[in-house]
Design a protein around this motif. Sequence first.
Motif, PDB file in Angstrom:
ATOM      1  N   ILE A   1      -0.841   3.140  -3.398  1.00 58.85           N
ATOM      2  CA  ILE A   1      -1.541   4.419  -3.221  1.00 58.85           C
ATOM      3  C   ILE A   1      -0.800   5.533  -3.935  1.00 58.85           C
ATOM      4  CG2 ILE A   1      -2.260   6.146  -1.524  1.00 58.85           C
ATOM      5  CD1 ILE A   1      -2.782   3.873   0.433  1.00 58.85           C
TER       6      ILE A   1
ATOM      7  N   LEU B   1      -4.083   3.608   7.368  1.00 58.48           N
ATOM      8  CA  LEU B   1      -4.947   3.937   6.236  1.00 58.48           C
ATOM      9  C   LEU B   1      -5.888   5.083   6.580  1.00 58.48           C
ATOM     10  CD1 LEU B   1      -6.084   3.330   3.413  1.00 58.48           C
ATOM     11  CD2 LEU B   1      -7.623   1.663   4.488  1.00 58.48           C
TER      12      LEU B   1
ATOM     13  N   VAL C   1      -8.047   4.543  -5.860  1.00 56.49           N
ATOM     14  CA  VAL C   1      -7.581   3.346  -5.164  1.00 56.49           C
ATOM     15  C   VAL C   1      -8.810   2.551  -4.744  1.00 56.49           C
ATOM     16  CG1 VAL C   1      -6.415   2.463  -3.115  1.00 56.49           C
ATOM     17  CG2 VAL C   1      -5.447   4.403  -4.348  1.00 56.49           C
TER      18      VAL C   1
ATOM     19  N   PHE D   1     -10.645   7.260  -2.755  1.00 57.95           N
ATOM     20  CA  PHE D   1     -10.709   5.937  -2.143  1.00 57.95           C
ATOM     21  C   PHE D   1     -12.104   5.339  -2.309  1.00 57.95           C
ATOM     22  CE2 PHE D   1      -7.079   7.770   0.072  1.00 57.95           C
ATOM     23  CZ  PHE D   1      -6.191   6.702   0.075  1.00 57.95           C
TER      24      PHE D   1
ATOM     25  N   THR E   1      -4.088   8.275   6.267  1.00 63.93           N
ATOM     26  CA  THR E   1      -3.865   8.604   4.860  1.00 63.93           C
ATOM     27  C   THR E   1      -5.122   9.192   4.225  1.00 63.93           C
ATOM     28  OG1 THR E   1      -2.197   6.875   4.605  1.00 63.93           O
ATOM     29  CG2 THR E   1      -3.261   7.648   2.592  1.00 63.93           C
TER      30      THR E   1
ATOM     31  N   ARG F   1      -4.599  12.743   3.245  1.00 66.65           N
ATOM     32  CA  ARG F   1      -4.153  12.579   1.866  1.00 66.65           C
ATOM     33  C   ARG F   1      -2.628  12.672   1.780  1.00 66.65           C
ATOM     34  NH1 ARG F   1      -8.891  11.063   1.417  1.00 66.65           N
ATOM     35  NH2 ARG F   1     -10.140  11.301  -0.460  1.00 66.65           N
TER      36      ARG F   1
ATOM     37  N   LEU G   1       0.808  -1.215   0.000  1.00 64.57           N
ATOM     38  CA  LEU G   1       0.000   0.000   0.000  1.00 64.57           C
ATOM     39  C   LEU G   1       0.844   1.268   0.000  1.00 64.57           C
ATOM     40  CD1 LEU G   1      -2.867  -0.881   2.522  1.00 64.57           C
ATOM     41  CD2 LEU G   1      -3.104  -0.492   0.068  1.00 64.57           C
TER      42      LEU G   1
END
Length: 452
Positions: A237, A261, A245, A285, A264, A268, A218
């Motif tokens: 990613i 995650l 994604v 996402f 993220t 971002r 990832l």
Amino acid sequence: MTAPRQPPTVLFVDDDPDLREGIGESFELAGIAVQVFSSADLVLERVTRSLNGIIVTDIRMPGMDGASLMRSALEIDPALPVIVITGHGDVPMAVETMRDGAYDFIEKPFAMDRLLIACRRALEKRRLVLEVRALRDVLDQQKALAARLVGRSWAMERLRAEITALAGTDANVLIHGETGSGKEVVARALHDFSERAEKPFVAINCGALPADIIESELFGHEAGAFTGAARQRIGKIEHAAGGTVFLDEIESMPLDLQVKLLRTIEERRIERLGSNRSIGVDVRFVAATKEDLAAASASGRFRADLYYRLDVANLHIPPLRERRDDIPLLFFHLAREARARYRREIPEMTPEMEARLLAHDWPGNVRELRNVADRFVLGLYRIAEDAPRPREAPGMDERSLAERVDDFERAQIRAELKRSEGRLKPVYERLQISRKGLYDKMRRLGIEGAEG
């Protein structure tokens, strides 16, 4: 990401600075947005098919003149209104530009009201052109979406409408559907019908990756981040920059990785393994699950904060057993795809086989139906006895006897309509019922006369 809508704008070009200033002020006082330019080249840089505006240009200018600007602009968009301003001695040239596609010409000296009236008419024409194009694009998108997500049921109509509404946004989307229902097809549609379509679509199956490598997959890693990491590696990613994604089987992601995650998605930004440097990422996402994530988060098997972050918009893909009327249409769609792959003709479908297709529960959903369609085209389902049968486990089929009979009759009538190419007389004769009896059944079962 969707750009802010530009207001209707006049692009005015003239090499006379005093005239540019005066015209610009007059447009602003009249409440019309205007941009002024000293050369045609600068205007041409801003001309696109989506330009929400018109061009007003002097015909005689150094470098590219107004006539050349008009011809170049109309090559980009033949429906773009161009108004030409001409001196007294240039009227024949202005008439020629009208023949070449100019919207109007105005002779100097002119009253400002005359120019304003012409511009308002031209801007209104441009608005109508752009609206028609936008409607045509929506219709084209709906047709393309219907070819991917086949079905006439209310549930599929709603799903396609929701995809259309969400595709143009950057909202996080959580897709829920059973095994084989087409979750990746929906995710790809969200990507392909968005402004990110030209950028990567990166699909990650969280359930297929071992827990010890999923983080590296990832987020990537630096050289030497762990044993065996000989070189720097860009993660999925980061690789999806500007695109989408897709996190399939998100319920399988380890809890400790869900924290990373979540950060993220919120910020971002990512950090590769073995690095302290934060890297910005512009991605959308989309996640998919076959489980109830709300229940999983309540029981501690999935982080509630990540669930709520992903569940900005929720799409539900109905299983085939909940949209049985779509099965014949979808089966023949898949059979046509199989015909193209295997270069085989589609065998004739018997009413008995169609009835069994309708009666089967399809636990593998579209994936299972596709396998059956492939075998059918390959000649491995030549007789009705080979078709899938309903599962005989008690309690698996919750339909009443009346509902089962309706499904069977619906399949029989549709198959006969297809066989007779929509002609009703052969249908009621073969089924040995009256014409009125056939009409009554078709009306009760929601069957259109032109089916087949």
